[in-house]
Design an enzyme around this catalytic site. Structure first.
Site, PDB file in Angstrom:
ATOM      1  N   ARG A 164      40.194  26.956  29.871  1.00  0.00           N
ATOM      2  CA  ARG A 164      40.056  28.530  29.817  1.00  0.00           C
ATOM      3  C   ARG A 164      38.750  28.893  30.605  1.00  0.00           C
ATOM      4  NH1 ARG A 164      44.234  27.825  27.888  1.00  0.00           N
ATOM      5  NH2 ARG A 164      45.110  28.982  25.979  1.00  0.00           N
ATOM      6  N   SER A 238      44.494  34.079  21.400  1.00  0.00           N
ATOM      7  CA  SER A 238      43.523  33.211  20.682  1.00  0.00           C
ATOM      8  C   SER A 238      42.006  33.856  20.637  1.00  0.00           C
ATOM      9  CB  SER A 238      43.463  31.998  21.362  1.00  0.00           C
ATOM     10  OG  SER A 238      44.474  31.236  21.208  1.00  0.00           O
ATOM     11  N   GLU A 334      36.891  32.945  22.926  1.00  0.00           N
ATOM     12  CA  GLU A 334      37.592  32.991  24.104  1.00  0.00           C
ATOM     13  C   GLU A 334      37.746  34.298  24.977  1.00  0.00           C
ATOM     14  OE1 GLU A 334      41.506  33.130  26.028  1.00  0.00           O
ATOM     15  OE2 GLU A 334      42.059  31.749  24.456  1.00  0.00           O
TER      16      GLU A 334
HETATM   17  N1  EPU Z   1      46.928  25.175  13.275  1.00  0.00           N
HETATM   18  C1  EPU Z   1      46.684  25.375  12.082  1.00  0.00           C
HETATM   19  N2  EPU Z   1      46.480  26.833  11.360  1.00  0.00           N
HETATM   20  C2  EPU Z   1      46.555  27.791  12.104  1.00  0.00           C
HETATM   21  C3  EPU Z   1      46.812  27.737  13.417  1.00  0.00           C
HETATM   22  C4  EPU Z   1      47.196  26.430  14.245  1.00  0.00           C
HETATM   23  O1  EPU Z   1      46.465  24.531  11.302  1.00  0.00           O
HETATM   24  O2  EPU Z   1      46.374  29.050  11.644  1.00  0.00           O
HETATM   25  C5  EPU Z   1      47.251  24.089  14.027  1.00  0.00           C
HETATM   26  C6  EPU Z   1      48.459  24.049  14.252  1.00  0.00           C
HETATM   27  O3  EPU Z   1      49.311  23.257  13.212  1.00  0.00           O
HETATM   28  C7  EPU Z   1      48.882  23.065  15.561  1.00  0.00           C
HETATM   29  C8  EPU Z   1      47.495  23.440  16.100  1.00  0.00           C
HETATM   30  O4  EPU Z   1      46.534  23.962  15.131  1.00  0.00           O
HETATM   31  O5  EPU Z   1      48.782  21.706  14.809  1.00  0.00           O
HETATM   32  C9  EPU Z   1      47.764  23.914  17.450  1.00  0.00           C
HETATM   33  O6  EPU Z   1      48.077  25.123  17.071  1.00  0.00           O
HETATM   34  P1  EPU Z   1      48.855  25.849  18.240  1.00  0.00           P
HETATM   35  O7  EPU Z   1      50.123  24.959  18.868  1.00  0.00           O
HETATM   36  O8  EPU Z   1      49.456  27.215  17.700  1.00  0.00           O
HETATM   37  O9  EPU Z   1      47.894  26.131  19.361  1.00  0.00           O
HETATM   38  P2  EPU Z   1      46.388  26.719  19.628  1.00  0.00           P
HETATM   39  O10 EPU Z   1      45.536  25.234  20.106  1.00  0.00           O
HETATM   40  O11 EPU Z   1      45.976  27.169  18.327  1.00  0.00           O
HETATM   41  C10 EPU Z   1      46.537  27.163  22.057  1.00  0.00           C
HETATM   42  C11 EPU Z   1      46.111  28.191  22.913  1.00  0.00           C
HETATM   43  C12 EPU Z   1      47.337  29.308  22.982  1.00  0.00           C
HETATM   44  C13 EPU Z   1      48.517  28.661  23.172  1.00  0.00           C
HETATM   45  C14 EPU Z   1      48.956  27.458  22.343  1.00  0.00           C
HETATM   46  C15 EPU Z   1      49.950  26.834  22.848  1.00  0.00           C
HETATM   47  C16 EPU Z   1      43.664  28.137  22.899  1.00  0.00           C
HETATM   48  C17 EPU Z   1      42.339  28.708  22.706  1.00  0.00           C
HETATM   49  N3  EPU Z   1      44.818  28.606  22.722  1.00  0.00           N
HETATM   50  O12 EPU Z   1      46.365  27.604  20.605  1.00  0.00           O
HETATM   51  O13 EPU Z   1      46.916  30.160  23.754  1.00  0.00           O
HETATM   52  O14 EPU Z   1      49.442  29.477  23.340  1.00  0.00           O
HETATM   53  O15 EPU Z   1      47.810  26.567  22.490  1.00  0.00           O
HETATM   54  O16 EPU Z   1      49.877  25.955  23.808  1.00  0.00           O
HETATM   55  O17 EPU Z   1      43.583  27.092  23.728  1.00  0.00           O
HETATM   56  C18 EPU Z   1      45.606  32.312  24.258  1.00  0.00           C
HETATM   57  O18 EPU Z   1      44.851  31.632  24.985  1.00  0.00           O
HETATM   58  O19 EPU Z   1      45.455  33.607  23.962  1.00  0.00           O
HETATM   59  C19 EPU Z   1      46.654  31.544  23.528  1.00  0.00           C
HETATM   60  C20 EPU Z   1      47.390  32.246  22.578  1.00  0.00           C
END
Ligand code: EPU
Length: 338
Positions: A164, A238, A334
């Site tokens: 990012r 995010s 972010e």
């Molecule tokens: N999780 C929780 N609780 C929550 C949300 C997530 O426990 O409320 C846990 C999930 O269970 C999972 C882990 O966190 O094990 C990761 O969650 P998720 O796959 O939803 O991905 P993220 O790391 O929260 C990132 C990006 C997203 C992107 C997704 C999928 C960042 C800041 N965000 O989110 O990007 O869509 O991975 O690759 O890196 C964005 O940048 O706006 C965005 C949506």
């Protein structure tokens, strides 16, 4: 050029924050950009460059000129047996570019389906999702240097991409306007489905023959099920980045919190799921006034209607504070706070 005075920016940011701009201009050509930086009337007033407005939080009125980049056009600039180089103007919607490439069977950005925002904003923060980042297919970009008023090209190296991150968020912040992005896409696709949820979704969809279209459809399904649609509920995806902490500290925390979610990052570091940290602090689904943390993804802050940018920002600071207190981890926004 049609500069509009005193306009609400509500339709132009996906958070749906009702802040005003002193002046607004829809930029339809490179000539418009040149004129803004040459004309005595507009040269010296502060400027805010807007793409899809999907990664920003407006905390106050903007007392300057908002330039909404509306440059259009997608073309193949080079092709060989294995690759196609596709150049898209900054004002093309990112997802439209993804679909354009899928239609022609040009692979590489299908995992980035349905990310809100415009193409010109994609390199700013090296957009990423489901195991793929923009930098993986990035070839070069064109950008207008606001000091020299010349168009320049930036290679992948020159963009200094990180998680990012890019040079345009750091050292060169505010100095360039991205006008086009060129990607090197593959005619012989390499499928990226290792990100857990994709494989599951493909199975659920009953996909037998893997294709970039099928992956795109799966990603779209996952995003729709997890992330609120900004057209229905204001948000900027995010709100925070996933923080990186020392692997040693991660192991230590695991002793107290065995369910903590993290992935190996650069050497000796772990990337921790900020959504998990925020959920553990009790914020998931919690509403505070007109804002709150989303019920299905704690990392996404939402505007239930009528929220001010300050209100959202105050909530973000509270969340940041509680994560720091509980886990000793600092989470950083972010989205761009303006
Ligand atoms: N999780 C929780 N609780 C929550 C949300 C997530 O426990 O409320 C846990 C999930 O269970 C999972 C882990 O966190 O094990 C990761 O969650 P998720 O796959 O939803 O991905 P993220 O790391 O929260 C990132 C990006 C997203 C992107 C997704 C999928 C960042 C800041 N965000 O989110 O990007 O869509 O991975 O690759 O890196 C964005 O940048 O706006 C965005 C949506």
């Amino acid at each position: 050029m049609n500069i509009i005075p005193n306009i609400s920016l509500k339709p132009f940011n996906t958070f749906g924050i009702d802040a005003n701009a002193a002046f607004y201009l829809e930029v339809n050509s490179l000539g418009d950009i040149e004129t803004v930086f040459q004309s005595a009337k507009t040269q010296n007033i502060s400027k805010l460059v807007l793409g899809g407005g999907s990664n920003m939080l407006l905390t106050k009125d903007f007392n300057g000129l908002v330039m909404k980049i509306n440059l259009k056009g997608i073309e193949i600039v080079k092709e060989d047996n294995d690759h196609a180089w596709v150049k898209a103007a900054a004002g093309e919607k990112w997802h439209d570019l993804v679909l354009w490439c899928i239609e022609r069977n040009f692979a590489g950005i299908e995992n980035l389906s349905l990310i809100p925002g415009n193409t010109g904003a994609a390199p700013m923060q090296n957009i990423g999702a489901y195991g793929v980042e923009l930098k993986d297919t990035f070839e070069e970009l064109g950008a207008f240097n606001t000091s020299t008023r010349q168009l320049e090209k930036f290679s992948k190296e020159a963009c200094c991409f990180g998680y990012r991150e890019s040079v345009f968020k750091r050292k060169l912040k505010g100095q360039y306007i991205i006008t086009s992005v060129t990607l090197k896409l593959s005619k012989k696709p390499v499928f990226h489905i290792s990100y857990g949820a994709i494989e599951q979704e493909l199975k659920r969809m009953g996909v037998e023959q893997l294709s970039i279209k099928a992956i795109s459809d799966a990603v779209i399904q996952i995003r729709r099920s997890k992330l609120p649609d900004p057209a229905v509920l204001g948000n900027a995806g995010s709100f925070f980045k996933n923080p990186e902490i020392a692997a040693v500290k991660f192991e230590e925390l695991k002793l107290t919190y065995p369910a903590m979610v993290g992935y190996p990052a650069s050497s000796g570091m772990m990337k921790v799921a900020a959504g998990w940290l925020i959920e553990q602090c009790g914020w998931k689904g919690k509403r505070v006034g007109n804002t709150g943390s989303h019920k299905d993804q704690a990392l996404v802050l939402v505007n239930y209607g009528g929220a001010t940018g300050d209100e959202v920002y105050t909530l973000a600071l509270e969340i940041k504070k509680s994560v720091a207190e509980k886990f000793g981890i600092s989470i950083e926004p972010e989205v761009n706070i303006i």
